[in-house]
Motif scaffolding. Structure first.
Motif, PDB file in Angstrom:
ATOM      1  N   GLY A  18       0.782  -1.228   0.000  1.00  0.00           N
ATOM      2  CA  GLY A  18       0.000   0.000   0.000  1.00  0.00           C
ATOM      3  C   GLY A  18       0.815   1.279   0.000  1.00  0.00           C
ATOM      4  O   GLY A  18       0.529   2.219  -0.741  1.00  0.00           O
ATOM      5  N   GLU A  19       1.857   1.333   0.818  1.00  0.00           N
ATOM      6  CA  GLU A  19       2.642   2.558   0.974  1.00  0.00           C
ATOM      7  C   GLU A  19       3.287   2.990  -0.334  1.00  0.00           C
ATOM      8  O   GLU A  19       3.157   4.140  -0.764  1.00  0.00           O
ATOM      9  CB  GLU A  19       3.717   2.358   2.039  1.00  0.00           C
ATOM     10  N   ILE A  20       3.965   2.060  -0.999  1.00  0.00           N
ATOM     11  CA  ILE A  20       4.674   2.424  -2.223  1.00  0.00           C
ATOM     12  C   ILE A  20       3.694   2.735  -3.350  1.00  0.00           C
ATOM     13  O   ILE A  20       3.938   3.610  -4.173  1.00  0.00           O
ATOM     14  CB  ILE A  20       5.665   1.321  -2.642  1.00  0.00           C
ATOM     15  N   GLN A  21       2.555   2.041  -3.367  1.00  0.00           N
ATOM     16  CA  GLN A  21       1.578   2.309  -4.417  1.00  0.00           C
ATOM     17  C   GLN A  21       1.008   3.719  -4.286  1.00  0.00           C
ATOM     18  O   GLN A  21       0.888   4.446  -5.272  1.00  0.00           O
ATOM     19  CB  GLN A  21       0.445   1.285  -4.381  1.00  0.00           C
ATOM     20  N   ILE A  22       0.664   4.125  -3.070  1.00  0.00           N
ATOM     21  CA  ILE A  22       0.086   5.459  -2.868  1.00  0.00           C
ATOM     22  C   ILE A  22       1.132   6.546  -3.089  1.00  0.00           C
ATOM     23  O   ILE A  22       0.853   7.581  -3.696  1.00  0.00           O
ATOM     24  CB  ILE A  22      -0.518   5.569  -1.452  1.00  0.00           C
ATOM     25  N   ASP A  23       2.363   6.317  -2.628  1.00  0.00           N
ATOM     26  CA  ASP A  23       3.425   7.291  -2.880  1.00  0.00           C
ATOM     27  C   ASP A  23       3.627   7.497  -4.373  1.00  0.00           C
ATOM     28  O   ASP A  23       3.845   8.619  -4.849  1.00  0.00           O
ATOM     29  CB  ASP A  23       4.739   6.828  -2.243  1.00  0.00           C
ATOM     30  N   ALA A  24       3.573   6.410  -5.140  1.00  0.00           N
ATOM     31  CA  ALA A  24       3.757   6.504  -6.585  1.00  0.00           C
ATOM     32  C   ALA A  24       2.608   7.243  -7.249  1.00  0.00           C
ATOM     33  O   ALA A  24       2.821   8.042  -8.173  1.00  0.00           O
ATOM     34  CB  ALA A  24       3.909   5.108  -7.182  1.00  0.00           C
ATOM     35  N   VAL A  25       1.387   6.983  -6.804  1.00  0.00           N
ATOM     36  CA  VAL A  25       0.234   7.711  -7.350  1.00  0.00           C
ATOM     37  C   VAL A  25       0.418   9.215  -7.163  1.00  0.00           C
ATOM     38  O   VAL A  25       0.193  10.014  -8.081  1.00  0.00           O
ATOM     39  CB  VAL A  25      -1.079   7.235  -6.690  1.00  0.00           C
ATOM     40  N   ASN A  26       0.847   9.613  -5.977  1.00  0.00           N
ATOM     41  CA  ASN A  26       1.052  11.039  -5.710  1.00  0.00           C
ATOM     42  C   ASN A  26       2.158  11.632  -6.584  1.00  0.00           C
ATOM     43  O   ASN A  26       2.071  12.787  -7.025  1.00  0.00           O
ATOM     44  CB  ASN A  26       1.371  11.257  -4.233  1.00  0.00           C
ATOM     45  N   LYS A  27       3.202  10.857  -6.833  1.00  0.00           N
ATOM     46  CA  LYS A  27       4.271  11.338  -7.706  1.00  0.00           C
ATOM     47  C   LYS A  27       3.755  11.537  -9.126  1.00  0.00           C
ATOM     48  O   LYS A  27       4.105  12.513  -9.807  1.00  0.00           O
ATOM     49  CB  LYS A  27       5.452  10.370  -7.701  1.00  0.00           C
ATOM     50  N   TRP A  28       2.918  10.625  -9.588  1.00  0.00           N
ATOM     51  CA  TRP A  28       2.361  10.773 -10.939  1.00  0.00           C
ATOM     52  C   TRP A  28       1.377  11.934 -11.019  1.00  0.00           C
ATOM     53  O   TRP A  28       1.236  12.561 -12.076  1.00  0.00           O
ATOM     54  CB  TRP A  28       1.733   9.460 -11.399  1.00  0.00           C
ATOM     55  N   PHE A  29       0.712  12.251  -9.917  1.00  0.00           N
ATOM     56  CA  PHE A  29      -0.097  13.469  -9.888  1.00  0.00           C
ATOM     57  C   PHE A  29       0.794  14.689 -10.159  1.00  0.00           C
ATOM     58  O   PHE A  29       0.444  15.576 -10.954  1.00  0.00           O
ATOM     59  CB  PHE A  29      -0.783  13.636  -8.526  1.00  0.00           C
ATOM     60  N   GLU A  30       1.941  14.746  -9.503  1.00  0.00           N
ATOM     61  CA  GLU A  30       2.874  15.863  -9.689  1.00  0.00           C
ATOM     62  C   GLU A  30       3.400  15.905 -11.119  1.00  0.00           C
ATOM     63  O   GLU A  30       3.448  16.959 -11.752  1.00  0.00           O
ATOM     64  CB  GLU A  30       4.045  15.744  -8.711  1.00  0.00           C
ATOM     65  N   VAL A  31       3.817  14.744 -11.618  1.00  0.00           N
ATOM     66  CA  VAL A  31       4.359  14.665 -12.974  1.00  0.00           C
ATOM     67  C   VAL A  31       3.373  15.212 -13.994  1.00  0.00           C
ATOM     68  O   VAL A  31       3.745  15.924 -14.934  1.00  0.00           O
ATOM     69  CB  VAL A  31       4.708  13.197 -13.316  1.00  0.00           C
ATOM     70  N   ASN A  32       2.097  14.914 -13.792  1.00  0.00           N
ATOM     71  CA  ASN A  32       1.093  15.225 -14.799  1.00  0.00           C
ATOM     72  C   ASN A  32       0.231  16.437 -14.479  1.00  0.00           C
ATOM     73  O   ASN A  32      -0.808  16.658 -15.115  1.00  0.00           O
ATOM     74  CB  ASN A  32       0.202  13.999 -15.029  1.00  0.00           C
ATOM     75  N   GLY A  33       0.671  17.256 -13.505  1.00  0.00           N
ATOM     76  CA  GLY A  33      -0.024  18.502 -13.230  1.00  0.00           C
ATOM     77  C   GLY A  33      -1.441  18.325 -12.724  1.00  0.00           C
ATOM     78  O   GLY A  33      -2.328  19.137 -13.017  1.00  0.00           O
ATOM     79  N   ILE A  34      -1.662  17.275 -11.956  1.00  0.00           N
ATOM     80  CA  ILE A  34      -2.984  16.988 -11.409  1.00  0.00           C
ATOM     81  C   ILE A  34      -3.028  17.471  -9.963  1.00  0.00           C
ATOM     82  O   ILE A  34      -2.207  17.064  -9.138  1.00  0.00           O
ATOM     83  CB  ILE A  34      -3.287  15.479 -11.478  1.00  0.00           C
ATOM     84  N   GLU A  35      -3.962  18.329  -9.674  1.00  0.00           N
ATOM     85  CA  GLU A  35      -4.061  18.904  -8.331  1.00  0.00           C
ATOM     86  C   GLU A  35      -4.764  17.915  -7.404  1.00  0.00           C
ATOM     87  O   GLU A  35      -5.972  17.988  -7.170  1.00  0.00           O
ATOM     88  CB  GLU A  35      -4.802  20.240  -8.381  1.00  0.00           C
ATOM     89  N   ASN A  36      -3.988  17.015  -6.850  1.00  0.00           N
ATOM     90  CA  ASN A  36      -4.557  15.998  -5.977  1.00  0.00           C
ATOM     91  C   ASN A  36      -3.435  15.393  -5.142  1.00  0.00           C
ATOM     92  O   ASN A  36      -2.272  15.400  -5.549  1.00  0.00           O
ATOM     93  CB  ASN A  36      -5.248  14.907  -6.802  1.00  0.00           C
ATOM     94  N   GLU A  37      -3.776  14.890  -4.012  1.00  0.00           N
ATOM     95  CA  GLU A  37      -2.844  14.151  -3.165  1.00  0.00           C
ATOM     96  C   GLU A  37      -3.675  13.246  -2.272  1.00  0.00           C
ATOM     97  O   GLU A  37      -4.704  13.670  -1.734  1.00  0.00           O
ATOM     98  CB  GLU A  37      -1.977  15.080  -2.323  1.00  0.00           C
TER      99      GLU A  37
END
Length: 394
Positions: free
Chosen positions: A281-300
């Motif tokens: 769970g931890e690494i999956q959620i951390d990665a999702v948040n990184k991809w939000f940053e990469v793709n300019g998505i305002e979410n965390e």
């Protein structure tokens, strides 16, 4: 022409099917299809894991492994979709057997095996026959790199479904032997240079897809060459590009990656990536948040928030995937549900898509590749500036 010994193998497969299904209490004829015997075909194709037949291998690909109900999967439309591209592999054909090559030719595709004299550098390509037509001399074709899973032979990679779409969708499909990811970087670079010299490729439309370890390889290759791919598909794997949280890429490495559309796809019965928030769970959620940053998505999001969404949301997609999406939908392919959630950036561009497939194990389903390609093919990348381009639908 049938491979020598296949008749005896088919008889053994039918007997094995009757025994396995008979002991489960499920009617052998409950859902019948032509290729069902392939599940039980004695094969040497899976000997690296000491499996005698596909059903044994795929049972271990389900969440819960030993307790996973493989008989119900086999006896379904989804099960049928899992074996439809595996005939020649399971029957033990040589990868470039004339019958295999003819099979691809009949699909409008030229299959080639390159650098076959060096097992550490071998790679295969699946090129639409129209590429070799002089009338298309001025036409450029997209390239899709497909990376195989851990301990998988190169031959099995063509059963993922991406090669089968090459003629229909008009792209060149390339499968490198990446030595389980260890040499993916040097091989991808080397093969791309060969493609530029020998094939009429569209360098603005280079894509990558991978399954299992291949999915992790896709992310690591994207981070290594941030301006190369127009879009990527990560199958049966989280979005981190590494196995463990301790190996997570640095903020500087992630920061170099900008605006890369990604579609993550996994079964709801995955052995190692069970949505909504995975076995890790931890690494999956951390990665999702990184991809939000990469793709300019305002979410965390946090792991706790995902758990709350699963337990309190009225949306079936949110319950299944554990996130609140900008848009969501449910498609029905292969006799099962594809739960789909989309995230958009500030410009309204769909930059992330997550797809959870009901009842699917750790293996691509029949429509897996088509769904991935439909998303990826919307994008291109300016070869000079690296800027993402959204293509107009034809």
């Amino acid at each position: 022409m049938m491979k020598k010994g296949t008749g005896k193998k088919m008889a053994a497969a039918i007997a094995a099917a009757a025994m396995v299904l008979g002991t489960s209490g499920i009617s052998v004829m409950a859902y019948d299809y032509e290729d069902k015997y392939l599940w039980y075909l004695p094969t040497e194709s899976f000997t690296w894991d000491n499996y005698d037949a596909l059903w044994q291998h795929h049972k271990m690909m389900g969440y819960g492994k030993e307790t996973f109900d493989i008989e119900s999967l086999i006896d379904s439309e989804l099960g049928e979709s899992l074996v439809k591209n595996m005939e020649y592999f399971l029957k033990g054909y040589d990868e470039m057997d004339p019958e295999v090559v003819e099979h691809w030719k009949n699909m409008g595709i030229k299959k080639e095996l390159h650098d076959s004299d060096d097992e550490s550098r071998v790679w295969s390509s699946y090129t639409p026959l129209e590429v070799f037509d002089p009338e298309n001399a001025d036409k450029k074709y997209p390239v899709l790199f497909v990376y195989h899973g851990n301990n998988n032979p190169l031959f099995i990679c063509e059963s993922y479904g991406f090669a089968q779409l090459a003629a229909k969708e008009g792209y060149i499909c390339v499968m490198p032997w990446a030595d389980n990811g260890a040499i993916a970087d040097t091989e991808t670079d080397r093969i791309l240079e060969i493609l530029k010299e020998k094939y009429p490729i569209d360098e603005s439309r280079i894509y990558a897809a991978g399954f299992s370890l291949g999915g992790r390889t896709v992310v690591s290759e994207a981070i290594r060459t941030p301006d190369r791919f127009a879009a990527i598909n990560v199958g049966g794997q989280h979005l981190a590009g590494v196995k463990d949280i301790e190996d997570f890429y640095t903020d500087e490495q992630w920061a170099a990656l900008k605006d890369l559309p990604v579609i993550q796809m996994a079964g709801m019965e995955e052995m190692n990536l069970k949505f909504p928030y995975g076995v890790q769970g931890e690494i999956q959620i951390d990665a999702v948040n990184k991809w939000f940053e990469v793709n300019g998505i305002e979410n965390e999001v946090s792991l706790e928030e995902c758990e709350e969404i699963v337990n309190t949301s009225d949306s079936i997609v949110e319950q299944k995937l554990g996130l609140e999406f900008d848009e969501e939908s449910v498609q029905y392919y292969d006799g099962t549900q594809y739960y789909t959630g989309d995230f958009f950036n500030q410009d309204g561009i769909n930059m992330m898509r997550m797809v959870g497939i009901e009842d699917l194990i750790h293996w691509p389903s029949g429509s897996f590749a088509q769904v991935a390609w439909d998303f990826m093919s919307q994008y291109a990348r300016d070869t000079e500036t690296g800027e993402l381009i959204v293509l107009e639908a034809e």
